[in-house]
Design a protein around this motif. Structure first.
Motif, PDB file in Angstrom:
ATOM      1  N   ILE A 276      48.951  41.293  37.126  1.00 33.82           N
ATOM      2  CA  ILE A 276      48.596  41.048  38.524  1.00 33.82           C
ATOM      3  C   ILE A 276      48.901  39.599  38.899  1.00 33.82           C
ATOM      4  CG2 ILE A 276      46.649  40.878  40.132  1.00 33.82           C
ATOM      5  CD1 ILE A 276      45.443  43.320  38.628  1.00 33.82           C
ATOM      6  N   LEU A 277      48.566  38.672  38.019  1.00 29.99           N
ATOM      7  CA  LEU A 277      48.884  37.263  38.254  1.00 29.99           C
ATOM      8  C   LEU A 277      50.386  37.044  38.350  1.00 29.99           C
ATOM      9  CD1 LEU A 277      46.398  35.284  35.960  1.00 29.99           C
ATOM     10  CD2 LEU A 277      46.628  35.057  38.441  1.00 29.99           C
ATOM     11  N   LYS A 278      51.124  37.685  37.460  1.00 30.95           N
ATOM     12  CA  LYS A 278      52.578  37.554  37.439  1.00 30.95           C
ATOM     13  C   LYS A 278      53.196  38.096  38.720  1.00 30.95           C
ATOM     14  CE  LYS A 278      56.610  38.549  34.535  1.00 30.95           C
ATOM     15  NZ  LYS A 278      57.104  39.246  33.317  1.00 30.95           N
ATOM     16  N   ALA A 279      52.535  39.092  39.319  1.00 30.84           N
ATOM     17  CA  ALA A 279      53.035  39.699  40.554  1.00 30.84           C
ATOM     18  C   ALA A 279      52.695  38.864  41.787  1.00 30.84           C
ATOM     19  CB  ALA A 279      52.463  41.101  40.710  1.00 30.84           C
ATOM     20  N   GLY A 280      52.007  37.742  41.583  1.00 26.52           N
ATOM     21  CA  GLY A 280      51.696  36.857  42.697  1.00 26.52           C
ATOM     22  C   GLY A 280      50.344  37.099  43.330  1.00 26.52           C
ATOM     23  N   LEU A 281      49.554  37.998  42.740  1.00 25.20           N
ATOM     24  CA  LEU A 281      48.227  38.295  43.268  1.00 25.20           C
ATOM     25  C   LEU A 281      47.156  37.661  42.385  1.00 25.20           C
ATOM     26  CD1 LEU A 281      48.758  42.086  44.057  1.00 25.20           C
ATOM     27  CD2 LEU A 281      49.149  40.151  45.558  1.00 25.20           C
ATOM     28  N   ILE A 282      45.920  37.730  42.849  1.00 27.22           N
ATOM     29  CA  ILE A 282      44.808  37.191  42.080  1.00 27.22           C
ATOM     30  C   ILE A 282      43.974  38.361  41.562  1.00 27.22           C
ATOM     31  CG2 ILE A 282      42.680  35.834  42.187  1.00 27.22           C
ATOM     32  CD1 ILE A 282      45.517  35.123  44.574  1.00 27.22           C
ATOM     33  N   PRO A 283      43.838  38.527  40.254  1.00 28.30           N
ATOM     34  CA  PRO A 283      43.057  39.644  39.723  1.00 28.30           C
ATOM     35  C   PRO A 283      41.570  39.466  39.975  1.00 28.30           C
ATOM     36  CG  PRO A 283      43.742  38.196  37.944  1.00 28.30           C
ATOM     37  CD  PRO A 283      44.421  37.700  39.188  1.00 28.30           C
ATOM     38  N   TYR A 284      40.859  40.576  40.080  1.00 26.77           N
ATOM     39  CA  TYR A 284      39.410  40.528  40.303  1.00 26.77           C
ATOM     40  C   TYR A 284      38.721  39.816  39.148  1.00 26.77           C
ATOM     41  CZ  TYR A 284      34.636  42.113  41.153  1.00 26.77           C
ATOM     42  OH  TYR A 284      33.282  42.153  41.376  1.00 26.77           O
ATOM     43  N   LEU A 285      39.221  40.069  37.936  1.00 21.38           N
ATOM     44  CA  LEU A 285      38.711  39.380  36.751  1.00 21.38           C
ATOM     45  C   LEU A 285      39.822  38.509  36.198  1.00 21.38           C
ATOM     46  CD1 LEU A 285      36.818  42.330  34.991  1.00 21.38           C
ATOM     47  CD2 LEU A 285      35.823  40.460  36.316  1.00 21.38           C
ATOM     48  N   LEU A 286      39.676  37.204  36.331  1.00 30.54           N
ATOM     49  CA  LEU A 286      40.704  36.297  35.841  1.00 30.54           C
ATOM     50  C   LEU A 286      40.747  36.319  34.319  1.00 30.54           C
ATOM     51  CD1 LEU A 286      40.216  33.215  38.180  1.00 30.54           C
ATOM     52  CD2 LEU A 286      42.191  34.727  38.104  1.00 30.54           C
ATOM     53  N   PRO A 287      41.941  36.455  33.713  1.00 32.36           N
ATOM     54  CA  PRO A 287      42.039  36.470  32.256  1.00 32.36           C
ATOM     55  C   PRO A 287      41.718  35.111  31.659  1.00 32.36           C
ATOM     56  CG  PRO A 287      44.223  36.405  33.237  1.00 32.36           C
ATOM     57  CD  PRO A 287      43.252  36.606  34.367  1.00 32.36           C
ATOM     58  N   ASP A 288      41.120  35.129  30.466  1.00 26.61           N
ATOM     59  CA  ASP A 288      40.835  33.872  29.779  1.00 26.61           C
ATOM     60  C   ASP A 288      42.134  33.207  29.370  1.00 26.61           C
ATOM     61  OD1 ASP A 288      38.121  34.349  29.961  1.00 26.61           O
ATOM     62  OD2 ASP A 288      38.064  35.448  28.055  1.00 26.61           O
ATOM     63  N   ARG A 289      42.120  31.884  29.351  1.00 24.00           N
ATOM     64  CA  ARG A 289      43.280  31.139  28.881  1.00 24.00           C
ATOM     65  C   ARG A 289      43.104  30.802  27.412  1.00 24.00           C
ATOM     66  NH1 ARG A 289      44.935  26.657  33.513  1.00 24.00           N
ATOM     67  NH2 ARG A 289      45.463  28.151  35.164  1.00 24.00           N
ATOM     68  N   ASP A 290      44.126  31.075  26.637  1.00 19.15           N
ATOM     69  CA  ASP A 290      44.095  30.725  25.219  1.00 19.15           C
ATOM     70  C   ASP A 290      44.514  29.271  25.055  1.00 19.15           C
ATOM     71  OD1 ASP A 290      43.364  33.311  24.493  1.00 19.15           O
ATOM     72  OD2 ASP A 290      45.455  33.981  24.465  1.00 19.15           O
TER      73      ASP A 290
END
Length: 301
Positions: A276-290
């Motif tokens: 979803i982020l890659k598609a230019g949108l903001i996901p409802y639950l942001l993925p954790d950053r490693d």
């Protein structure tokens, strides 16, 4: 007594093992049986780009499952649900209380609605414009009274309907000025400084994309006044501070696990959030950053 104790202990051990086995079996059931077969749904035509990608990734994770999406205009998607042509839909908005009640009565079951991503409507003017913020109350009054001057590119014309919906306005016979390209939009705003252009945030969300950076450089991106001045960003969209957020919602009612529950769960996973982020949108639950920490010594003077 000792014999009774060992018999009781053995019985407890057997029951515990059976419980753990049941858990394992249920886990296997969830993976092997819920995500199996073709999931049929109706979706807003403007969600096609994202949903088609999510469907492909879903099938990679669950090879026995697939998604068949019928893309239609918003009104046709809702009509499909209300005519029982589908039990699962994806829209660029949340359903109204009236729509939810109609669905509940039709299917004799409470519909479940979840937001899984956000886009937003951006407001722009000519790059040389001195305006940087529009007054939210004045803008609202213009739209309610039909006095707004809005322009966009033809393929994004549905943004206008979503904008009107934000203010409870039925589209009716209002005419939207449209152009064909970004370049034509730039030229039009330069010639007609009273107009405000609208574009989707997903078009310019990737700040590292050369095309997005070029589009950003062509316009002045307006903020909105209110209690505090707000400007468009991933942060203001995620926190809902930006007033023109477009929620991507999935709704289903009275369906079995085989009919799409697995896919609904999947679009809320870490893998889906990254896409979803890659598609230019903001996901409802942001993925954790490693974050990888490298051992290193520092010389502090």
């Amino acid at each position: 007594m000792r014999l009774f104790f060992f018999l009781l202990l053995g019985s407890f051990f057997f029951t515990s093992c059976k419980t753990e086995t049941d858990k394992a079996d249920k886990s296997a059931y969830d993976l092997d049986n819920i995500n199996v077969g073709e999931i049929s749904l109706f979706a807003d035509i403007n969600t096609e780009s994202l949903l088609s990608q999510l469907g492909k990734i879903y099938s990679v994770h669950f090879p026995k499952a697939s998604v068949k999406a019928n893309y239609r205009k918003d009104v046709d998607v809702m009509n499909a649900m209300l005519s029982d042509s589908t039990r699962i839909i994806v829209l660029q908005r949340e359903c109204t209380a009236s729509e939810l009640e109609q669905i509940k009565v039709l299917h004799e079951s409470k519909p479940l609605q979840y937001t899984f991503a956000y886009n937003a409507i951006t407001l722009i003017k000519d790059k040389e414009s001195k305006d940087s913020i529009i007054d939210s109350l004045s803008f609202a009054q213009q739209i309610v009274k039909g006095q707004e001057k809005i322009v966009t590119i033809g393929e994004y014309s549905d943004l206008y309907s979503l904008l009107l919906r934000k203010y409870g306005v039925v589209d009716g016979n209002r005419k939207l000025k449209t152009v064909r390209t970004i370049e034509e939009l730039q030229a039009f705003l330069k010639k007609e400084p009273d107009y405000i252009g609208i574009l989707p945030f997903s078009l310019i969300s990737d700040i590292y994309n050369p095309v997005a950076k070029e589009i950003v450089s062509k316009f002045r991106w307006l903020g909105v006044s209110g209690k505090n001045d707000v400007f468009i960003s991933q942060s203001s969209i995620y926190t809902q501070e930006w007033p023109f957020v477009i929620p991507y919602t999935v709704l289903y009612c009275n369906i079995s696990s085989h009919d799409g529950v697995g896919f609904v769960k999947f679009i809320h996973t870490k893998q889906a959030s990254k896409l979803i982020l890659k598609a230019g949108l903001i996901p409802y639950l942001l993925p954790d950053r490693d974050i990888k920490v490298e051992p290193q010594s520092f010389n502090i003077p």
